[in-house]
Design a protein around this motif. Structure first.
Motif, PDB file in Angstrom:
ATOM      1  N   PHE A   1      25.670 -59.447  99.156  1.00  0.00           N
ATOM      2  CA  PHE A   1      24.864 -58.640 100.083  1.00  0.00           C
ATOM      3  C   PHE A   1      25.765 -57.837 101.009  1.00  0.00           C
ATOM      4  O   PHE A   1      25.536 -56.642 101.238  1.00  0.00           O
ATOM      5  CB  PHE A   1      23.937 -59.533 100.916  1.00  0.00           C
ATOM      6  CG  PHE A   1      23.399 -58.844 102.140  1.00  0.00           C
ATOM      7  CD1 PHE A   1      22.420 -57.866 102.027  1.00  0.00           C
ATOM      8  CD2 PHE A   1      23.897 -59.135 103.411  1.00  0.00           C
ATOM      9  CE1 PHE A   1      21.936 -57.200 103.153  1.00  0.00           C
ATOM     10  CE2 PHE A   1      23.421 -58.476 104.541  1.00  0.00           C
ATOM     11  CZ  PHE A   1      22.439 -57.505 104.410  1.00  0.00           C
ATOM     12  N   ALA A   2      26.806 -58.475 101.564  1.00  0.00           N
ATOM     13  CA  ALA A   2      27.718 -57.794 102.486  1.00  0.00           C
ATOM     14  C   ALA A   2      28.392 -56.612 101.796  1.00  0.00           C
ATOM     15  O   ALA A   2      28.512 -55.519 102.373  1.00  0.00           O
ATOM     16  CB  ALA A   2      28.769 -58.775 103.014  1.00  0.00           C
ATOM     17  N   SER A   3      28.817 -56.810 100.556  1.00  0.00           N
ATOM     18  CA  SER A   3      29.484 -55.737  99.808  1.00  0.00           C
ATOM     19  C   SER A   3      28.519 -54.589  99.512  1.00  0.00           C
ATOM     20  O   SER A   3      28.850 -53.410  99.677  1.00  0.00           O
ATOM     21  CB  SER A   3      30.061 -56.302  98.499  1.00  0.00           C
ATOM     22  OG  SER A   3      31.077 -55.471  98.000  1.00  0.00           O
ATOM     23  N   TRP A   4      27.305 -54.936  99.096  1.00  0.00           N
ATOM     24  CA  TRP A   4      26.273 -53.926  98.860  1.00  0.00           C
ATOM     25  C   TRP A   4      25.942 -53.166 100.143  1.00  0.00           C
ATOM     26  O   TRP A   4      25.826 -51.944 100.144  1.00  0.00           O
ATOM     27  CB  TRP A   4      24.992 -54.597  98.351  1.00  0.00           C
ATOM     28  CG  TRP A   4      24.884 -54.744  96.876  1.00  0.00           C
ATOM     29  CD1 TRP A   4      25.645 -54.132  95.926  1.00  0.00           C
ATOM     30  CD2 TRP A   4      23.915 -55.530  96.161  1.00  0.00           C
ATOM     31  NE1 TRP A   4      25.221 -54.503  94.668  1.00  0.00           N
ATOM     32  CE2 TRP A   4      24.160 -55.365  94.781  1.00  0.00           C
ATOM     33  CE3 TRP A   4      22.876 -56.365  96.557  1.00  0.00           C
ATOM     34  CZ2 TRP A   4      23.402 -55.994  93.797  1.00  0.00           C
ATOM     35  CZ3 TRP A   4      22.119 -56.996  95.575  1.00  0.00           C
ATOM     36  CH2 TRP A   4      22.378 -56.814  94.209  1.00  0.00           C
ATOM     37  N   PHE A   5      25.770 -53.919 101.237  1.00  0.00           N
ATOM     38  CA  PHE A   5      25.314 -53.309 102.489  1.00  0.00           C
ATOM     39  C   PHE A   5      26.347 -52.336 103.058  1.00  0.00           C
ATOM     40  O   PHE A   5      26.004 -51.228 103.480  1.00  0.00           O
ATOM     41  CB  PHE A   5      24.969 -54.391 103.522  1.00  0.00           C
ATOM     42  CG  PHE A   5      24.196 -53.873 104.705  1.00  0.00           C
ATOM     43  CD1 PHE A   5      23.103 -53.041 104.530  1.00  0.00           C
ATOM     44  CD2 PHE A   5      24.557 -54.219 105.996  1.00  0.00           C
ATOM     45  CE1 PHE A   5      22.375 -52.554 105.618  1.00  0.00           C
ATOM     46  CE2 PHE A   5      23.843 -53.731 107.097  1.00  0.00           C
ATOM     47  CZ  PHE A   5      22.754 -52.896 106.908  1.00  0.00           C
ATOM     48  N   VAL A   6      27.615 -52.730 103.036  1.00  0.00           N
ATOM     49  CA  VAL A   6      28.673 -51.825 103.531  1.00  0.00           C
ATOM     50  C   VAL A   6      28.729 -50.570 102.659  1.00  0.00           C
ATOM     51  O   VAL A   6      28.869 -49.463 103.174  1.00  0.00           O
ATOM     52  CB  VAL A   6      30.052 -52.531 103.543  1.00  0.00           C
ATOM     53  CG1 VAL A   6      31.135 -51.578 103.976  1.00  0.00           C
ATOM     54  CG2 VAL A   6      30.040 -53.725 104.469  1.00  0.00           C
ATOM     55  N   SER A   7      28.607 -50.743 101.342  1.00  0.00           N
ATOM     56  CA  SER A   7      28.619 -49.585 100.430  1.00  0.00           C
ATOM     57  C   SER A   7      27.430 -48.670 100.720  1.00  0.00           C
ATOM     58  O   SER A   7      27.583 -47.440 100.748  1.00  0.00           O
ATOM     59  CB  SER A   7      28.552 -50.054  98.976  1.00  0.00           C
ATOM     60  OG  SER A   7      29.558 -50.984  98.699  1.00  0.00           O
ATOM     61  N   GLY A   8      26.257 -49.265 100.936  1.00  0.00           N
ATOM     62  CA  GLY A   8      25.062 -48.480 101.250  1.00  0.00           C
ATOM     63  C   GLY A   8      25.199 -47.722 102.560  1.00  0.00           C
ATOM     64  O   GLY A   8      24.847 -46.541 102.651  1.00  0.00           O
ATOM     65  N   LEU A   9      25.719 -48.388 103.579  1.00  0.00           N
ATOM     66  CA  LEU A   9      25.945 -47.728 104.882  1.00  0.00           C
ATOM     67  C   LEU A   9      26.944 -46.582 104.746  1.00  0.00           C
ATOM     68  O   LEU A   9      26.767 -45.518 105.344  1.00  0.00           O
ATOM     69  CB  LEU A   9      26.474 -48.749 105.903  1.00  0.00           C
ATOM     70  CG  LEU A   9      25.485 -49.800 106.412  1.00  0.00           C
ATOM     71  CD1 LEU A   9      26.221 -50.878 107.203  1.00  0.00           C
ATOM     72  CD2 LEU A   9      24.398 -49.161 107.277  1.00  0.00           C
TER      73      LEU A   9
END
Length: 419
Positions: free
Chosen positions: A237-245
């Motif tokens: 989730f953290a990796s996805w979220f930073v990429s999305g941001l």
């Protein structure tokens, strides 16, 4: 409030198609090199494969792994767009209204991601997931694996496929629901659509919390079938979220540089910069927590995961991953001014998007490709194809509605936002 419509020039669309075409050429070149070279695209991997006692990976296995890797990565960014919008509604946030249409449009890749993932799993499941081999569950077979057999209730072909279809069905349902309410708000005004959006967002966040963790276990963690981590759902989730941001922030900057989003100012960029900065640290916190506990306990069945990733073949990616995803954004975005400068944010967000692709590469490749992986024509080609398709879907989504949500009740608050 006047509408602000995005028009994608033909030249830009042609660039996306050119990107896909270059990707296809590189992918074919990589496959031919592997097929003619007897298994390795650039000669590496044979010695390690022989030493490890397994055959050099075929081009088809490498292709399926790259399709899976890129689809998980881009699907995550797309899903985070919907998640970001839902969080803003539930938090009654006003600052983000002017940029809301960007994360909204990210969700347009989800149906493509669903189709690709189902097809790749149906045809490439044996290449990606060790647990899909039937002999592992047969007690009379010498290759029987009691650990994997013990997980058969959860890790089995049909239940896995049902979960995958269910996750995408729910995500696409909520994306379309939120998008429809958002467009109707533009057309009809009033606050009823806003209040409905809050209710739908709250429901989506519950679904997202469960489904995103399970998707992380299914699509990434189960590649290393023997290994498990109770922090892995958070890590993905953290990796996805930073990429999305990073994707949202980069798009805001590019649109602003091209004369759009005129009312977005340094204060909005500052908030986006704070998000990118904070969640880069959050990703590192999860990364370190997982690594430190396993390193300190030093239990063989746990530490093997990191030993595989500290193998000479992957060691450079292991350390580059930390430098590009933590050290670089941490040092560059530390000051207030840096978070308000488009050039600084642009450099950092591009670095983060590349860095977290490497993060997913490191999560997946050692568990399947072992010493036969590399970053060659197949990797670059597949990524360019996915990037081109993602950009076409995303930009088309952006053109379907005004970039300014004209009748949003918090629009004035967003226009006069100051930090």
């Amino acid at each position: 409030m006047t509408e602000e419509r995005l028009i994608i020039p033909r030249k830009t669309n042609n660039k996306f198609f050119l990107m896909i075409a270059i990707g296809v050429v590189l992918l074919i070149a990589g496959i031919l090199l592997m097929a003619l070279g007897g298994g390795a695209e650039h000669g590496e991997g044979h010695g390690e494969a022989a030493a490890a006692g397994h055959e050099a990976a075929s081009w088809s296995k490498r292709l399926f792994m790259n399709l899976w890797l890129n689809n998980v990565y881009f699907t995550g960014i797309s899903l985070v767009g919907v998640f970001f919008v839902a969080v803003q509604y539930v938090a009654y946030a006003g600052w983000s209204v002017l940029i809301k249409r960007i994360p909204e449009a990210l969700g347009y890749f989800l149906p493509i991601g669903a189709l690709v993932m189902i097809v790749v799993f149906l045809f490439g499941n044996h290449d990606i997931f060790h647990w899909t081999h039937e002999y592992l569950y047969d007690v009379n077979d010498p290759r029987y694996d009691p650990i994997i057999s013990g997980k058969a209730g959860y890790l089995n072909f049909w239940f896995f496929l049902i979960r995958m279809v269910a996750f995408f069905a729910l995500w696409i349902l909520f994306f379309n629901w939120l998008r429809r309410l958002s467009i109707n708000e533009d057309l009809h005004g009033g606050t009823s659509f806003y209040h409905k959006s809050i209710t739908v967002s709250a429901m989506f966040l519950v679904v997202f919390g469960v489904s995103s963790s399970m998707a992380a276990w299914d699509w990434v963690l189960s590649i290393d079938t023997h290994w498990f981590s109770t922090m892995f759902g958070w890590y993905v989730f953290a990796s996805w979220f930073v990429s999305g941001l990073a994707a949202i922030t980069l798009t805001v900057i590019i649109l602003k540089q091209n004369g759009y989003l005129k009312m977005v100012n340094a204060n909005h960029l500052h908030d986006l910069g704070k998000f990118v900065f904070a969640f880069s640290i959050f990703w590192t916190y999860i990364w370190f927590s997982q690594f430190m506990l396993i390193w300190y306990a030093n239990i063989p069945e746990e530490s093997i995961y990191f030993l595989d990733r500290l193998d000479p073949h992957y060691k450079w990616i292991f350390f580059v991953n930390l430098l590009i995803n933590f050290v670089f954004p941490f040092l560059v975005l530390m000051t207030r001014d840096a978070k308000r400068q488009m050039i600084m944010l642009k450099i950092v967000t591009i670095a983060i998007l590349v860095g977290h692709w490497l993060d997913f590469y490191l999560m997946m490749m050692p568990g399947t490709m072992r010493g036969d992986a590399g970053i060659g024509f197949i990797e670059i080609g597949t990524t360019l194809i996915f990037l081109g398709v993602f950009l076409i879907a995303f930009t088309k989504g952006l053109t379907k509605a005004s970039l300014v949500p004209a009748n949003h009740p918090f629009l004035e608050e967003s226009i006069h936002h100051h930090v």
